[in-house]
Enzyme design. Sequence first.
Site, mmCIF file in Angstrom:
data_model
loop_
_atom_site.group_PDB
_atom_site.id
_atom_site.type_symbol
_atom_site.label_atom_id
_atom_site.label_comp_id
_atom_site.label_asym_id
_atom_site.label_seq_id
_atom_site.Cartn_x
_atom_site.Cartn_y
_atom_site.Cartn_z
ATOM 1 C CB CYS A 76 57.961 48.538 -0.749
ATOM 2 S SG CYS A 76 58.762 47.443 -1.924
ATOM 3 C CD GLU A 106 55.037 52.039 2.543
ATOM 4 O OE1 GLU A 106 55.666 51.649 1.572
ATOM 5 O OE2 GLU A 106 55.139 51.534 3.675
HETATM 6 O O1 TXE Z 1 53.629 45.528 8.512
HETATM 7 P P1 TXE Z 1 54.659 44.788 9.482
HETATM 8 P P2 TXE Z 1 52.026 45.531 8.544
HETATM 9 C C1 TXE Z 1 54.100 48.906 5.387
HETATM 10 C C2 TXE Z 1 52.831 49.483 4.753
HETATM 11 C C3 TXE Z 1 51.740 48.916 5.614
HETATM 12 C C4 TXE Z 1 52.414 48.967 6.972
HETATM 13 C C5 TXE Z 1 51.835 48.079 8.028
HETATM 14 O O2 TXE Z 1 52.849 50.885 4.870
HETATM 15 O O3 TXE Z 1 50.571 49.667 5.579
HETATM 16 O O4 TXE Z 1 53.737 48.594 6.714
HETATM 17 O O5 TXE Z 1 51.754 46.730 7.551
HETATM 18 C C6 TXE Z 1 56.068 40.827 11.011
HETATM 19 N N1 TXE Z 1 58.891 41.441 15.287
HETATM 20 N N2 TXE Z 1 54.543 47.703 4.699
HETATM 21 O O6 TXE Z 1 51.503 45.887 9.881
HETATM 22 O O7 TXE Z 1 54.186 44.847 10.880
HETATM 23 C C7 TXE Z 1 54.661 40.532 10.517
HETATM 24 O O8 TXE Z 1 54.126 39.395 11.164
HETATM 25 C C8 TXE Z 1 59.132 40.692 14.196
HETATM 26 C C9 TXE Z 1 55.567 47.881 3.693
HETATM 27 O O9 TXE Z 1 51.546 44.261 7.969
HETATM 28 O O10 TXE Z 1 55.990 45.349 9.195
HETATM 29 C C10 TXE Z 1 54.900 40.331 9.026
HETATM 30 O O11 TXE Z 1 55.396 39.028 8.800
HETATM 31 N N3 TXE Z 1 58.293 40.629 13.146
HETATM 32 C C11 TXE Z 1 56.186 46.603 3.289
HETATM 33 C C12 TXE Z 1 55.989 41.355 8.733
HETATM 34 O O12 TXE Z 1 56.604 41.659 9.986
HETATM 35 C C13 TXE Z 1 57.167 41.370 13.177
HETATM 36 C C14 TXE Z 1 55.297 45.427 3.196
HETATM 37 C C15 TXE Z 1 55.499 42.651 8.108
HETATM 38 O O13 TXE Z 1 54.580 43.254 8.995
HETATM 39 C C16 TXE Z 1 56.866 42.184 14.296
HETATM 40 C C17 TXE Z 1 54.335 45.361 4.285
HETATM 41 C C18 TXE Z 1 57.793 42.199 15.389
HETATM 42 N N4 TXE Z 1 57.600 42.950 16.469
HETATM 43 C C19 TXE Z 1 53.969 46.510 4.954
HETATM 44 N N5 TXE Z 1 55.706 42.807 14.057
HETATM 45 C C20 TXE Z 1 57.187 46.643 2.173
HETATM 46 N N6 TXE Z 1 58.389 47.167 2.430
HETATM 47 O O14 TXE Z 1 56.942 46.147 1.084
HETATM 48 C C21 TXE Z 1 55.272 42.403 12.837
HETATM 49 N N7 TXE Z 1 56.151 41.528 12.303
#
Ligand code: TXE
Length: 493
Positions: A295, A392
């Site tokens: 991040c 990002e």
């Molecule tokens: O993230 P999600 P994703 C960013 C990074 C990446 C993008 C997409 O740019 O390419 O996000 O990744 C849960 N209600 N980061 O799709 O969806 C999901 O199951 C509740 C930055 O993987 O945010 C997982 O446990 N929860 C970041 C968690 O959210 C929900 C790290 C993260 O997934 C949900 C990861 C919902 N509706 C991705 N939908 C950082 N800040 O470090 C999904 N989840």
Amino acid sequence: MAQHPPSPMSLPSSSPNYSSMEILLNQFQSFETIDPRTGDVIARISEGTKEDIDIAVKAARRAFDSGPWPRLSGTERAKIMMKFANLIDENIEELAALDAIDAGKLYHMCKALDIPSAANTLRYYAGAADKIHGNVLKPSRQFHAYTLMEPIGVVGHIIPWNFPTSMFFVKVSPCLAAGCTMVLKPAEQTPLSALFYAHLAKLAGIPDGVLNVVPGFGEIAGAAISSHMDIDAVSFTGSTQTGRKIMEAAAKSNLKQVSLELGGKSPLIIFDDADIEKATELALIGILFNKGEVCVASSRVFVQEGIYGEFEKKLVEKAKAWVVGDNFDHNVQQGPQVDKKQFEKILSYIEHGKREGATLLTGGKTVGNKGYFIEPTIFSNIKDDMLIAQDEIFGPVLALKKFKTIEEAIKSANNTRYGLAAGIVTKNLDIANTVSRSIRAGNIWINCYFAFEDDIPFGGYKMSGFGREYGLEALHKYLQVKSVVTPIYNSPW
Ligand code: TXE
């Protein structure tokens, strides 16, 4: 491959219950977790449903309302947390292998850094567990008043896949120290180590119902946490888009307290007086560490014009020499992206960068013919409004830009909807002080990058979220303040 990971989910062949367990597993919904080196299935994991989250919340509520955990002294909680930390140390190799095979992380890095640091995070908050206290107040009127710091109750943790172990313990450790009970949902891409940690928690003596781990998908199990009526707080790390959904669900359900650690597009600003060798190292590690799935990755690098030419040449040379390959091999510096979705997302941004008119200095292609490997990629001639300078990407893709003045660098650095971190490289104290106060971000690193410590608070400004991880600030997310007031009659003071 230098090291072979153990096969963690296989049952011993002597197990008398093997066939019955297999039948039992088949009765439940399950999902595959994938090895990103090959795209092969590592294991099938039971998929948590809304009902499963409800069962876990009920267990956590019982453990909070009538179980021992919130009622233990801080010293007693700390003793159990220390035991938990020791068990992590005793299982470092297996845990490192689980995160490496599930997330494509470097095995040797997990072993040297992710896993032992997580054990130390637990120890840091174990040390804080017996130092939680309120204050005695001196109101102006004739009252005796004091504050109590009480655990907030049942907490929901939703964590991402890029640091499965660090994210688990950055949430769970302060929450345990505060005396809360919890339900944690690991990311669907990386459920393996979280399940192992739940097992270790039990061995350490954490009472039943205190720490519940439910693997599953975000839209189902995650959404069930953020909209649950009996969860008091939710702590989330992930995308800004999902953070918004979590806030909405919290607002529409029981107004549970929300803390969000979201995405970033962090700038690294390098001034003319920088040591070019060190500055290129920082820039490279800043974007390539953990294959850019970080991040706080320094995905935008601004370099002052006096050293720009030499800096660019050196950076490209180093990026070309960077070793991408099997993350279990000690000589490899970068493993595969976490999954097909992330791999395709990164490649599509690379194509977009080319179409937008940025100059591709190196990289841009996939590596090998299986798995999700991408070359270190550097674009120059960046304009602040290009998509690759705004979104990002979460991969090994760097946007490089030349600047003239300090004002121009600050303006470009702040030209983002995010505000998680920033790096400054200069020997000039005045420049370092001015820039660090001008950047709207929660973490500023001067002449260093990724400088994380358990006692340094971490979190975002702007659309990078709110609330802080690490430090005593994180402990306060899991506590609430109660003020107790009683009148004093005939006080001599
Ligand atoms: O993230 P999600 P994703 C960013 C990074 C990446 C993008 C997409 O740019 O390419 O996000 O990744 C849960 N209600 N980061 O799709 O969806 C999901 O199951 C509740 C930055 O993987 O945010 C997982 O446990 N929860 C970041 C968690 O959210 C929900 C790290 C993260 O997934 C949900 C990861 C919902 N509706 C991705 N939908 C950082 N800040 O470090 C999904 N989840």
